[in-house]
Enzyme design. Structure first.
Site, PDB file in Angstrom:
ATOM      1  N   ASP A 125       0.812  -1.284   0.180  1.00 15.28           N
ATOM      2  CA  ASP A 125      -0.123   0.035   0.148  1.00 15.28           C
ATOM      3  C   ASP A 125       0.846   1.356   0.062  1.00 15.28           C
ATOM      4  O   ASP A 125       0.249   2.330  -0.138  1.00 15.28           O
ATOM      5  CB  ASP A 125      -1.016  -0.063   1.280  1.00 15.28           C
ATOM      6  N   SER A 140      -6.793   5.799  -0.305  1.00 14.49           N
ATOM      7  CA  SER A 140      -6.844   4.429  -1.225  1.00 14.49           C
ATOM      8  C   SER A 140      -8.418   3.935  -0.965  1.00 14.49           C
ATOM      9  O   SER A 140      -8.905   4.256   0.057  1.00 14.49           O
ATOM     10  CB  SER A 140      -5.929   3.531  -0.445  1.00 14.49           C
ATOM     11  N   GLN A 159      -4.305  -0.330  -7.989  1.00 17.03           N
ATOM     12  CA  GLN A 159      -4.983   0.350  -6.923  1.00 17.03           C
ATOM     13  C   GLN A 159      -5.532   1.849  -7.519  1.00 17.03           C
ATOM     14  O   GLN A 159      -5.173   2.344  -8.495  1.00 17.03           O
ATOM     15  CB  GLN A 159      -4.314   0.736  -5.815  1.00 17.03           C
TER      16      GLN A 159
END
Length: 284
Positions: free
Chosen positions: A201, A225, A275
């Site tokens: 991430d 995110s 993402q």
């Protein structure tokens, strides 16, 4: 004495509190739970319900609400499917009974089969590159009104060509970062998957901002995110350097899309990510 890596693992490894129900906690953070943490905890919870001959190969997740680091997180695992070679689990992470994150994770037995591998980018190795933590610490000390001090973590990041955040440098949305966990993770491949999930991430949202005069520390940016996908392809060690090669092909509608590839130092593509991020410029 517990190492910093042991302390991180104590948060990422969840506690079983009932049948297919687990509890996780968070290290102190100023605002919200880090997305890579809750993803890694969800993977650990799901893994604990799967036979040991099956490793995760794919995760598809949504970040639904910001998590409060002062509160426990409850992880509820649903055993969606147990097939001859594939196993699927759904996980919902909740705080105060409200879902903050959900994911579907697929597991697969080891199989031999057809193989091919994209070439690793030709970039300098990690030796001699400045670690991210040292750079952010310098910036925060010199410009405390612009940058927050970095959180100390047992994850080393060494950008190949770091962006100039002082001048909000505009550049192509591409970057390469060497990652590794600082310490010995042992031989269990599931533990290495959990740490790589945590690492995965980092960097994606920042890559979507590179072609714009903004970064994640800007006060006029609302960023987060939104969803996250992760695929594990080949065996790896998260306590050895992995090259995270990232790019962002598009940004539109207040959202940026980024994708990444993790390569081992010997050039094997071991994991991939994608993402979508919120990159909203505040109007007020």
């Amino acid at each position: 004495m517990a190492t910093d890596l042991d302390k991180l693992l104590s948060f990422l490894i969840v506690e079983e509190i009932g049948e297919d129900v687990f509890r996780g906690t968070s290290p102190p953070r100023p605002r919200r739970v880090f997305g890579g943490q809750v993803a890694a905890q969800s993977l650990d919870a799901a893994t604990r319900t799967v036979d040991k001959d099956r490793l995760a190969h794919a995760m598809h997740a949504y970040f639904l609400r910001p998590g409060d680091p002062a509160k426990d997180i409850q992880f509820e695992v649903e055993r969606r499917r147990d097939g001859r070679s594939f196993t699927t689990r759904d996980v919902v992470a909740r705080q105060d009974g409200v879902a903050i994150f959900n994911t579907s994770i697929s597991f697969h037995i080891h199989e031999e089969g057809l193989e091919h591998n994209a070439d690793m980018p030709d970039v300098p190795g990690p030796e001699g590159l400045e670690a991210d933590h040292a750079r952010w610490a310098r910036l925060a000390e010199k410009y405390p009104d612009r940058f927050d001090p970095p959180l100390r973590q047992p994850i080393e990041r060494r950008p190949v060509d770091p962006r100039d955040f002082l001048n909000n440098e505009i550049r192509k949305p591409q970057q390469n970062i060497w990652f590794r966990a600082i310490g010995d993770l042992g031989e269990d491949p599931r533990r290495h998957q959990i740490l790589l999930t945590f690492m995965s991430d980092f960097g994606l949202l920042g890559t979507t901002l590179m072609p714009h005069p903004h970064h994640g520390f800007d006060k006029d940016m609302q960023s987060a995110s939104l969803d996250h996908a992760l695929w594990f392809h080949q065996p790896f060690r998260a306590d050895e350097y992995l090259l995270y090669s990232l790019d962002s092909p598009v940004g539109a509608g207040g959202r940026g899309f980024a994708r990444g590839s993790f390569y081992s130092q010997d050039g094997r593509l071991v994991a991939s990510t994608a993402q979508e991020c919120l990159i909203r410029v505040r109007k007020d």
